[in-house]
Design an enzyme around this catalytic site. Structure first.
Site, PDB file in Angstrom:
ATOM      1  N   MET A 188      -8.966   8.224  -0.305  1.00 46.03           N
ATOM      2  CA  MET A 188      -9.893   8.609   0.820  1.00 46.03           C
ATOM      3  C   MET A 188     -10.327  10.162   0.666  1.00 46.03           C
ATOM      4  SD  MET A 188      -7.138   7.656   3.742  1.00 46.03           S
ATOM      5  CE  MET A 188      -6.576   6.117   3.929  1.00 46.03           C
ATOM      6  N   MET A 220     -12.141   4.661  -0.384  1.00 41.50           N
ATOM      7  CA  MET A 220     -12.676   4.871   0.885  1.00 41.50           C
ATOM      8  C   MET A 220     -13.382   6.123   0.876  1.00 41.50           C
ATOM      9  SD  MET A 220      -9.633   3.345   3.045  1.00 41.50           S
ATOM     10  CE  MET A 220      -8.295   3.413   1.750  1.00 41.50           C
ATOM     11  N   ASP A 263      -4.774   3.585  -1.818  1.00 45.34           N
ATOM     12  CA  ASP A 263      -5.985   3.843  -0.708  1.00 45.34           C
ATOM     13  C   ASP A 263      -5.980   5.428  -1.236  1.00 45.34           C
ATOM     14  OD1 ASP A 263      -5.946   1.929   1.087  1.00 45.34           O
ATOM     15  OD2 ASP A 263      -3.884   2.142   1.491  1.00 45.34           O
ATOM     16  N   HIS A 296      -8.580   1.085  -3.520  1.00 45.88           N
ATOM     17  CA  HIS A 296      -9.201   0.933  -2.591  1.00 45.88           C
ATOM     18  C   HIS A 296     -10.053   2.275  -2.283  1.00 45.88           C
ATOM     19  CE1 HIS A 296      -9.397  -0.001   1.877  1.00 45.88           C
ATOM     20  NE2 HIS A 296     -10.427   0.034   1.437  1.00 45.88           N
ATOM     21  N   ASP A 312      -6.536  -6.058   5.077  1.00 45.81           N
ATOM     22  CA  ASP A 312      -5.904  -4.597   5.007  1.00 45.81           C
ATOM     23  C   ASP A 312      -5.693  -4.322   6.315  1.00 45.81           C
ATOM     24  OD1 ASP A 312      -5.016  -2.314   4.097  1.00 45.81           O
ATOM     25  OD2 ASP A 312      -6.554  -1.791   2.887  1.00 45.81           O
ATOM     26  N   MET A 347     -11.210  -5.658   6.166  1.00 41.63           N
ATOM     27  CA  MET A 347     -10.533  -4.668   6.920  1.00 41.63           C
ATOM     28  C   MET A 347     -10.149  -5.157   8.245  1.00 41.63           C
ATOM     29  SD  MET A 347      -9.882  -2.158   4.750  1.00 41.63           S
ATOM     30  CE  MET A 347      -8.903  -1.178   5.965  1.00 41.63           C
ATOM     31  N   SER A 357       0.790  -0.995   0.154  1.00 44.27           N
ATOM     32  CA  SER A 357      -0.092  -0.021   0.066  1.00 44.27           C
ATOM     33  C   SER A 357       0.889   1.392  -0.057  1.00 44.27           C
ATOM     34  CB  SER A 357      -1.039  -0.097   1.141  1.00 44.27           C
ATOM     35  OG  SER A 357      -1.295   1.229   1.551  1.00 44.27           O
ATOM     36  N   HIS A 384      -1.381  -1.286  -4.363  1.00 42.13           N
ATOM     37  CA  HIS A 384      -2.668  -1.113  -3.439  1.00 42.13           C
ATOM     38  C   HIS A 384      -2.675   0.481  -3.361  1.00 42.13           C
ATOM     39  CE1 HIS A 384      -6.022  -1.802  -0.703  1.00 42.13           C
ATOM     40  NE2 HIS A 384      -5.444  -0.845   0.141  1.00 42.13           N
TER      41      HIS A 384
HETATM   42  C1  DX5 Z   1      -6.008   1.852   5.892  1.00 41.07           C
HETATM   43  C2  DX5 Z   1      -5.704   1.449   4.166  1.00 41.07           C
HETATM   44  C3  DX5 Z   1      -4.535   0.503   4.452  1.00 41.07           C
HETATM   45  C4  DX5 Z   1      -3.396   0.957   4.829  1.00 41.07           C
HETATM   46  C5  DX5 Z   1      -2.636   0.017   5.471  1.00 41.07           C
HETATM   47  O1  DX5 Z   1      -7.286   2.730   5.640  1.00 41.07           O
HETATM   48  O2  DX5 Z   1      -6.772   0.924   3.709  1.00 41.07           O
HETATM   49  O3  DX5 Z   1      -4.427  -0.008   3.040  1.00 41.07           O
HETATM   50  O4  DX5 Z   1      -2.535   1.788   4.182  1.00 41.07           O
HETATM   51  O5  DX5 Z   1      -1.401   0.453   6.063  1.00 41.07           O
HETATM   52  P1  DX5 Z   1      -0.640  -0.472   7.211  1.00 41.07           P
HETATM   53  O6  DX5 Z   1      -0.160  -1.549   6.419  1.00 41.07           O
HETATM   54  O7  DX5 Z   1       0.313   0.485   7.785  1.00 41.07           O
HETATM   55  O8  DX5 Z   1      -1.558  -0.738   8.323  1.00 41.07           O
HETATM   56 ZN    ZN Z   2      -6.417  -0.023   1.635  1.00 38.53          ZN
END
Ligand code: DX5
Ligand code: ZN
Length: 221
Positions: free
Chosen positions: A38, A69, A36, A67, A176, A138, A9, A34
């Site tokens: 947001m 969010m 993320d 991903h 994740d 998650m 990620s 991956h």
């Molecule tokens: C959290 C994300 C993850 C995050 C994981 O909301 O969806 O993908 O980057 O990070 P680590 O591996 O540091 O928990």
């Molecule tokens: Zn993620």
């Protein structure tokens, strides 16, 4: 069981050296990247949008998974496809009409995964399972990297695995949040076959290649 896949990620990467870091995880055997996304509404944080996918598309051959969010993911799908996204993870909690969003993504010819938050039961996936390529459990509350793995999610991973084997054996089961050399084997033992890892890969003092080797070694024991 098929080999476990690693999905670094980039949320934990050094954004000033993002291309370099992605090339490094690719050389170290990453299976996909991956991304993320947001929006500050679905989760209390902001991160990145399709422009990052567009830039990464030029520097890696690995599949790019977004991903999302975000609220109303449907508004942004075409933009992410244009940018070079290969697969989407949308949240069960983030759509009003999950089936419509799933069909939308299938219509765009992309892989579709459905993510569930820690408090959401695996059972919500039962009816949508035949239509999806991937489940994302998650293992932290979404929104931030560097959080601790929630052990209460382990029985849910096992329930999702049971459901996949029964209804859609080809579907991947990704986890994740808080995945490192200690928690990765637990998640895999519960049934996960794709591991997202951010800080455990990009924030390792020995570098990303050593970090990925350590993760893989932990799975051999
Ligand atoms: C959290 C994300 C993850 C995050 C994981 O909301 O969806 O993908 O980057 O990070 P680590 O591996 O540091 O928990
Ligand atoms: Zn993620």
């Amino acid at each position: 069981m098929t080999a476990v896949k690693l999905a670094p990620s980039i949320l934990a990467a050094d954004f000033a050296r993002l291309g370099e870091q992605v090339a490094e995880v690719e050389r170290a055997g990453a299976d996909r990247i991956h991304v993320d996304v947001m929006d500050g509404h679905f989760v209390p944080n902001l991160s990145m949008g399709a422009v990052v996918v567009e830039s990464l598309r030029r520097v890696t051959r690995l599949p790019l998974e977004a991903h999302l969010m975000i609220l109303n993911p449907d508004f942004f799908l075409e933009e992410f496809v244009q940018a070079g996204t290969d697969s989407f993870l949308v949240h069960w909690e983030g759509t009003n009409d999950l089936s419509r969003t799933v069909q939308h993504i299938k219509g765009l010819g992309k892989r579709i995964g459905v993510a569930i938050n820690p408090a959401t039961p695996a059972a919500v996936l039962e009816e949508i399972m035949p239509d999806i390529d991937q489940v994302l459990v998650m293992t932290v509350n979404p929104g931030f990297g560097h959080q601790h793995f929630l052990p209460t999610t382990l029985p849910k991973i096992a329930r999702a695995r049971e459901m996949i084997d029964r209804i859609k054996p080809g579907c991947s089961l990704e986890v994740d949040g808080g995945i490192d050399a200690t928690t990765a084997p637990l998640a895999v033992a519960a049934g996960a076959d794709v591991l997202v890892a951010g800080s455990a890969i990009f924030n390792d003092s020995e570098g990303v290649t050593a970090a990925m080797q350590r993760l893989r070694a932990a799975l051999q024991q």
